[in-house]
Write a protein that holds these residues in place. Structure first.
Motif, PDB file in Angstrom:
ATOM      1  N   TRP A  87    -100.850  -3.713  23.897  1.00 19.01           N
ATOM      2  CA  TRP A  87    -101.786  -4.856  23.858  1.00 19.01           C
ATOM      3  C   TRP A  87    -101.972  -5.445  25.258  1.00 19.01           C
ATOM      4  O   TRP A  87    -103.099  -5.663  25.715  1.00 19.01           O
ATOM      5  N   ARG A  88    -100.846  -5.695  25.930  1.00 22.05           N
ATOM      6  CA  ARG A  88    -100.936  -6.332  27.264  1.00 22.05           C
ATOM      7  C   ARG A  88    -101.669  -5.456  28.261  1.00 22.05           C
ATOM      8  O   ARG A  88    -102.366  -5.951  29.146  1.00 22.05           O
ATOM      9  N   LYS A  89    -101.500  -4.149  28.154  1.00 18.14           N
ATOM     10  CA  LYS A  89    -102.216  -3.244  29.069  1.00 18.14           C
ATOM     11  C   LYS A  89    -103.714  -3.260  28.781  1.00 18.14           C
ATOM     12  O   LYS A  89    -104.537  -3.152  29.693  1.00 18.14           O
ATOM     13  N   LEU A  90    -104.081  -3.330  27.503  1.00 20.00           N
ATOM     14  CA  LEU A  90    -105.487  -3.169  27.133  1.00 20.00           C
ATOM     15  C   LEU A  90    -106.284  -4.464  27.174  1.00 20.00           C
ATOM     16  O   LEU A  90    -107.498  -4.445  27.396  1.00 20.00           O
ATOM     17  N   GLU A  91    -105.613  -5.584  26.949  1.00 18.17           N
ATOM     18  CA  GLU A  91    -106.328  -6.854  26.771  1.00 18.17           C
ATOM     19  C   GLU A  91    -107.323  -7.164  27.905  1.00 18.17           C
ATOM     20  O   GLU A  91    -108.471  -7.540  27.628  1.00 18.17           O
ATOM     21  N   PRO A 141    -112.521  -6.425  25.707  1.00 15.70           N
ATOM     22  CA  PRO A 141    -112.919  -7.677  25.084  1.00 15.70           C
ATOM     23  C   PRO A 141    -112.981  -7.512  23.566  1.00 15.70           C
ATOM     24  O   PRO A 141    -113.428  -6.474  23.082  1.00 15.70           O
ATOM     25  N   GLY A 142    -112.479  -8.509  22.853  1.00 19.23           N
ATOM     26  CA  GLY A 142    -112.503  -8.438  21.388  1.00 19.23           C
ATOM     27  C   GLY A 142    -111.327  -7.670  20.815  1.00 19.23           C
ATOM     28  O   GLY A 142    -111.308  -7.359  19.606  1.00 19.23           O
ATOM     29  N   LEU A 143    -110.323  -7.378  21.681  1.00 22.43           N
ATOM     30  CA  LEU A 143    -109.145  -6.668  21.170  1.00 22.43           C
ATOM     31  C   LEU A 143    -108.565  -7.440  19.980  1.00 22.43           C
ATOM     32  O   LEU A 143    -108.338  -8.655  20.062  1.00 22.43           O
ATOM     33  N   ALA A 144    -108.378  -6.739  18.861  1.00 25.04           N
ATOM     34  CA  ALA A 144    -107.990  -7.431  17.621  1.00 25.04           C
ATOM     35  C   ALA A 144    -106.639  -6.966  17.083  1.00 25.04           C
ATOM     36  O   ALA A 144    -105.930  -7.744  16.438  1.00 25.04           O
ATOM     37  N   TYR A 175    -101.217  -8.421  16.364  1.00 27.89           N
ATOM     38  CA  TYR A 175    -102.558  -9.008  16.312  1.00 27.89           C
ATOM     39  C   TYR A 175    -102.785 -10.008  17.448  1.00 27.89           C
ATOM     40  O   TYR A 175    -103.775 -10.725  17.438  1.00 27.89           O
ATOM     41  N   GLY A 176    -101.868 -10.064  18.405  1.00 29.53           N
ATOM     42  CA  GLY A 176    -102.011 -11.017  19.497  1.00 29.53           C
ATOM     43  C   GLY A 176    -101.452 -12.375  19.095  1.00 29.53           C
ATOM     44  O   GLY A 176    -100.914 -12.548  18.007  1.00 29.53           O
TER      45      GLY A 176
END
Ligand SMILES: Nc1nc2c(c(=O)[nH]1)N=C([C@H](O)[C@H](O)COP(=O)(O)OP(=O)(O)OP(=O)(O)O)CN2
Ligand SMILES: [Zn+2]
Length: 125
Positions: free
Chosen positions: A94-98, A102-105, A121-122
């Motif tokens: 998650w941290r790498k992609l965020e 945009p809109g990472l869910a 889910y963040g």
């Protein structure tokens, strides 16, 4: 609202400290490997001009970078991962992609060999 998902696979080794009452405490402490599958989901409305939430090529590029940081690695040595659990793998991805998605869910890490998965889910500080 739409969701768009893409997956990648990686193979990696780790050790894990388990609660003493688990039967596998000794085998988990030894270096061993798993096959993982990560599923990444973005949520949003498609841009009216492109018809896309995010271009899958950009999505794939961001995921490739995360995969490179994990595939055929000794997870105990991956910076900022911590204990190499499925929970921490989902958080790390998650941290790498965020910043690039945009809109990472959701990020789900699967271990298909034994039917396990963990979804982040963040929202953690
Ligand atoms: N909450 C979590 N618990 C455990 C995790 C985890 O990521 N989150 N991970 C493990 C270990 O990785 C452990 O190696 C799994 O061991 P075990 O249950 O014995 O499964 P196998 O080694 O048999 O798995 P195979 O993939 O079939 O080799 C433990 N707990
Ligand atoms: Zn393991």
């Amino acid at each position: 609202m739409f969701e768009l998902s893409k997956q990648f696979r990686f193979e990696a080794a780790h050790t894990l400290n388990r609660a003493p009452e688990t039967e596998e405490v000794e085998s988990s402490r030894r270096i061993h490997g798993h096959s993982y599958r990560a599923e990444v989901t973005v949520r949003g409305e498609p841009d009216p001009e492109t018809g896309m939430i995010i271009d899958l090529t950009l999505f794939e590029r961001a995921m490739q970078e995360a995969r490179d940081g994990l595939d055929h690695r000794f997870l105990d040595e991956v910076p900022d991962l911590g204990p190499a659990t499925m929970e921490n793998l989902a958080l790390w991805i998650w941290r790498k992609l965020e910043p690039r998605c945009p809109g990472l869910a959701a990020v789900t890490v699967h271990r298909d060999s034994n039917g396990e998965k963990c979804t982040y889910y963040g929202g953690r500080a």
